[in-house]
Enzyme design. Structure first.
Site, PDB file in Angstrom:
ATOM      1  N   ASP A   4     -35.589  -1.131 -23.267  1.00 45.09           N
ATOM      2  CA  ASP A   4     -36.918  -1.416 -23.033  1.00 45.09           C
ATOM      3  C   ASP A   4     -37.482  -2.461 -23.367  1.00 45.09           C
ATOM      4  O   ASP A   4     -38.165  -3.438 -22.630  1.00 45.09           O
ATOM      5  CB  ASP A   4     -37.776  -0.126 -23.490  1.00 45.09           C
ATOM      6  CG  ASP A   4     -38.047   0.150 -25.163  1.00 45.09           C
ATOM      7  OD1 ASP A   4     -37.316  -0.477 -25.549  1.00 45.09           O
ATOM      8  OD2 ASP A   4     -38.875   0.973 -25.400  1.00 45.09           O
TER       9      ASP A   4
ATOM     10  N   ASP B 188     -41.272   5.041 -25.069  1.00 45.98           N
ATOM     11  CA  ASP B 188     -41.919   6.334 -25.870  1.00 45.98           C
ATOM     12  C   ASP B 188     -43.412   6.881 -25.214  1.00 45.98           C
ATOM     13  O   ASP B 188     -43.617   7.734 -24.906  1.00 45.98           O
ATOM     14  CB  ASP B 188     -41.973   6.106 -27.188  1.00 45.98           C
ATOM     15  CG  ASP B 188     -40.578   5.722 -27.763  1.00 45.98           C
ATOM     16  OD1 ASP B 188     -39.540   5.782 -27.259  1.00 45.98           O
ATOM     17  OD2 ASP B 188     -40.569   5.542 -29.268  1.00 45.98           O
TER      18      ASP B 188
ATOM     19  N   GLU C  12     -49.093   0.200 -31.795  1.00 47.03           N
ATOM     20  CA  GLU C  12     -48.102   0.377 -32.529  1.00 47.03           C
ATOM     21  C   GLU C  12     -47.547  -0.899 -33.037  1.00 47.03           C
ATOM     22  O   GLU C  12     -47.130  -0.966 -34.133  1.00 47.03           O
ATOM     23  CB  GLU C  12     -46.859   1.183 -31.664  1.00 47.03           C
ATOM     24  CG  GLU C  12     -45.382   1.341 -32.348  1.00 47.03           C
ATOM     25  CD  GLU C  12     -45.427   2.611 -33.120  1.00 47.03           C
ATOM     26  OE1 GLU C  12     -46.078   3.749 -32.601  1.00 47.03           O
ATOM     27  OE2 GLU C  12     -44.751   2.768 -34.159  1.00 47.03           O
TER      28      GLU C  12
ATOM     29  N   LEU D 272     -37.887  11.736 -31.938  1.00 48.43           N
ATOM     30  CA  LEU D 272     -38.604  12.202 -30.747  1.00 48.43           C
ATOM     31  C   LEU D 272     -39.746  12.091 -30.306  1.00 48.43           C
ATOM     32  O   LEU D 272     -40.436  12.274 -29.488  1.00 48.43           O
ATOM     33  CB  LEU D 272     -38.588  13.896 -30.892  1.00 48.43           C
ATOM     34  CG  LEU D 272     -37.178  14.469 -30.992  1.00 48.43           C
ATOM     35  CD1 LEU D 272     -37.435  15.930 -31.213  1.00 48.43           C
ATOM     36  CD2 LEU D 272     -36.320  14.106 -30.036  1.00 48.43           C
TER      37      LEU D 272
HETATM   38  C1  GLA Z   1     -37.679   3.678 -30.475  1.00 44.79           C
HETATM   39  C2  GLA Z   1     -38.670   2.662 -29.825  1.00 44.79           C
HETATM   40  C3  GLA Z   1     -38.385   2.434 -28.149  1.00 44.79           C
HETATM   41  C4  GLA Z   1     -37.000   2.197 -27.998  1.00 44.79           C
HETATM   42  C5  GLA Z   1     -36.204   2.931 -28.591  1.00 44.79           C
HETATM   43  C6  GLA Z   1     -34.808   2.607 -28.503  1.00 44.79           C
HETATM   44  O1  GLA Z   1     -37.880   4.660 -30.021  1.00 44.79           O
HETATM   45  O2  GLA Z   1     -39.848   2.996 -29.979  1.00 44.79           O
HETATM   46  O3  GLA Z   1     -39.517   1.657 -27.724  1.00 44.79           O
HETATM   47  O4  GLA Z   1     -36.898   0.607 -28.155  1.00 44.79           O
HETATM   48  O5  GLA Z   1     -36.334   3.056 -30.130  1.00 44.79           O
HETATM   49  O6  GLA Z   1     -34.094   2.834 -27.391  1.00 44.79           O
END
Ligand code: GLA
Length: 391
Positions: free
Chosen positions: A41, A175, A163, A128
Site C-alpha cells: 500500500d 487498513d 496514525e 487485524l
Molecule cells: C500494516 C499497515 C498497513 C500495511 C500493512 C502491511 O497493517 O497499517 O498500511 O502496510 O501493515 O501490508
C-alpha cells in the site's frame, strides 16, 4: 448478530448510560483481513483486503465543554483531556482518538467536547487493525455528531494522517480503507496509487477463512515497519537517478529491478524485489479469483509468505512455523502471515470439512513447538463502518 457483538453493544450502551446518560449515536467499525498484497500500500501498489465480522463499537455524545472523556471497556481504562491540549498518552489507545481530533482541528473544522465509550471483539495486537477500526469509528462518529460533512474517502485519509502524525506509524492506507469501505462477502481490489477500487465477490463456498494467532506482539513492529518504508524509498531514490519517471516501486519493472542489484545495499535490493514481485503477484492472484481458481490463488499466498519471511524479513519463527505447518495440509489451499508482521496471525484458506481438525492439529503442534498456546478465529467478511441502531 453473534453473542460477542451483542455483548459489546450492550456493554457500551450500559456503561455510557451509567456515566453520562443517553448516548446520541452508536457506530461500528470492523477489523480487516488482507488476502494478498502485503506492504504494497505505501509503495502505491495494490491490496486485496476485506472487513471482517469483528469490530469496535463506540457510544458517543456531545459535552457542554471542550473536554474529551473516554472509556475503553475491554481494557478497563478511562482517559480525559481537553481538546485544546492534546498530548500523546503512554496508555496508547487514546492516541488513536486524539489523533483524529487533532486532524479535524488541522482541517479547521469545529468540534466540541464529547464523551465516548468503546468496546470491541477485534483481537488487539493480532494484526487485524483494531487501531484503524478505532480511528474509523471515531472519525465517522464525530463526522455525524458535529456535521463535519466529510466523505468516506476524506475520513479514510484523515485517519491515515492521524496514525502517521500523532501515533507515529508511517502506515499506508489499506487498513482504514478496508474498515471504512468493507462490504459483506466481497474483497476490495484497491489501487493505492489512484485509489480506484472495486469489489470482487469472494466465493467462500466450501472454504473458510481461518486466522491462527501466534499471540506474539513484537515491540519492534512499528519501528521496523518505518525502517522498511525507508528502505523502499532508498531503492526508489536510486532508480530515479536513472529513470526520473519512477515515483514509487509501483513504477518499477523487473528489468529496472536488476539495475538496482549491486548498486544499493543488498537489504534494500531484497526489499524492493519483494515489493515488485508482490505487486505482480497480486494482479495475477486477482485473475485466479475471477476464475475461481482458489488452488492457484492459495499457491500465491504461500509465495507471499516466503517473500515476506526471506526478502522483506518481517516474519518471525512462530509465523514461519504456522505457514509451513499449513502447507503440509492438503485441505489448506493457501496460508501466509498477514499484516505488518513480527507477530500476529496467519491467514489460512481451509476447506470447510477440515476446519475443526486443522485448528485442533495446529494447536497441538504449536503448543509442542513453543510451549505456549495458539488462538484461532474463523472469520467471515462483513460490512464497513456504519451507524448502528440500538433498541
Ligand atoms: C500494516 C499497515 C498497513 C500495511 C500493512 C502491511 O497493517 O497499517 O498500511 O502496510 O501493515 O501490508
Amino acid at each position: 448478530m453473534s453473542v460477542e457483538t451483542q455483548t459489546c453493544i450492550s456493554s457500551v450502551k450500559t456503561i455510557y448510560q451509567a456515566k453520562y446518560g443517553v448516548p446520541e449515536l452508536f457506530v461500528k467499525s470492523p477489523g480487516r483481513i488482507n488476502l494478498i498484497g502485503e506492504h504494497t500500500d505505501y509503495n502505491l501498489g495494490f491490496v486485496l483486503p476485506a472487513a471482517i465480522d469483528k469490530a469496535i463499537y463506540i457510544a458517543i455524545g456531545k459535552r457542554n465543554d471542550s473536554e474529551i472523556h473516554l472509556t475503553a471497556i475491554d481494557l478497563n481504562e478511562s482517559f480525559s483531556v481537553s481538546i485544546n491540549d492534546l498530548v500523546k498518552s503512554p496508555l496508547g489507545w487514546p492516541n488513536y482518538i486524539m489523533g483524529i481530533v487533532d486532524q479535524i482541528k488541522k482541517l479547521g473544522l469545529l468540534i466540541g467536547g464529547f464523551n465516548a465509550v468503546l468496546a470491541g471483539d477485534v483481537p488487539l495486537g493480532a494484526g487485524l487493525s483494531s487501531s484503524a477500526a478505532v480511528e474509523c469509528a471515531t472519525v465517522y462518529s464525530l463526522n455525524e455528531l458535529f456535521g463535519l460533512g466529510l466523505s468516506k474517502l476524506e475520513m479514510v485519509k484523515l485517519a491515515q494522517r492521524a496514525e502517521n502524525q500523532f501515533v507515529g506509524l508511517q502506515c499506508g492506507i489499506m487498513d482504514m480503507f478496508a474498515s471504512m469501505f468493507g462490504r459483506a462477502d466481497a474483497v476490495i481490489q484497491l489501487d493505492c496509487r489512484s485509489l480506484e477500487y472495486h469489489y470482487s465477490p469472494f466465493d467462500q463456498d466450501g472454504i473458510k477463512i481461518v486466522l491462527l494467532d501466534t499471540c506474539v506482539k513484537h515491540s519492534l513492529a512499528s519501528s521496523e515497519y518505518n525502517v522498511r518504508r525507508k528502505e523502499c524509498e532508498a531503492g526508489v531514490a536510486f532508480l530515479k537517478t536513472i529513470h526520473p519517471e519512477v515515483a514509487s516501486l509501483r513504477d518499477v519493472d523487473f528489468v529496472m529491478l536488476e539495475e538496482l542489484k549491486d548498486k544499493v545495499d543488498l537489504k534494500v535490493y531484497h526489499r524492493c524485489k519483494f515489493i515488485v514481485e508482490e505487486i505482480k503477484r497480486l494482479q495475477d492472484a486477482c485473475m485466479d479469483l475471477d476464475k475461481k481458481n482458489m488452488t492457484a490463488f492459495g499457491r500465491k499466498m504461500y509465495e507471499t509468505h516466503e517473500g515476506l519471511s526471506k526478502l522483506y524479513e518481517v516474519s518471525c519463527k512462530e509465523l514461519d512455523f504456522l505457514a509451513s505447518f499449513s502447507k503440509k495440509n492438503e485441505n489448506v489451499l493457501g496460508a501466509r502471515m498477514m499484516g505488518g508482521g513480527f507477530g500476529g496471525c496467519t491467514i489460512n484458506l481451509v476447506r470447510d470439512h477440515a476446519v475443526a481438525s486443522f485448528i485442533a492439529q495446529a494447536e497441538i503442534a504449536f503448543q509442542k513447538e513453543f510451549k505456549t498456546s495458539l488462538k484461532s478465529y474463523i472469520v467471515s467478511i462483513g460490512d464497513g463502518t456504519s451507524v448502528i441502531s440500538i433498541a
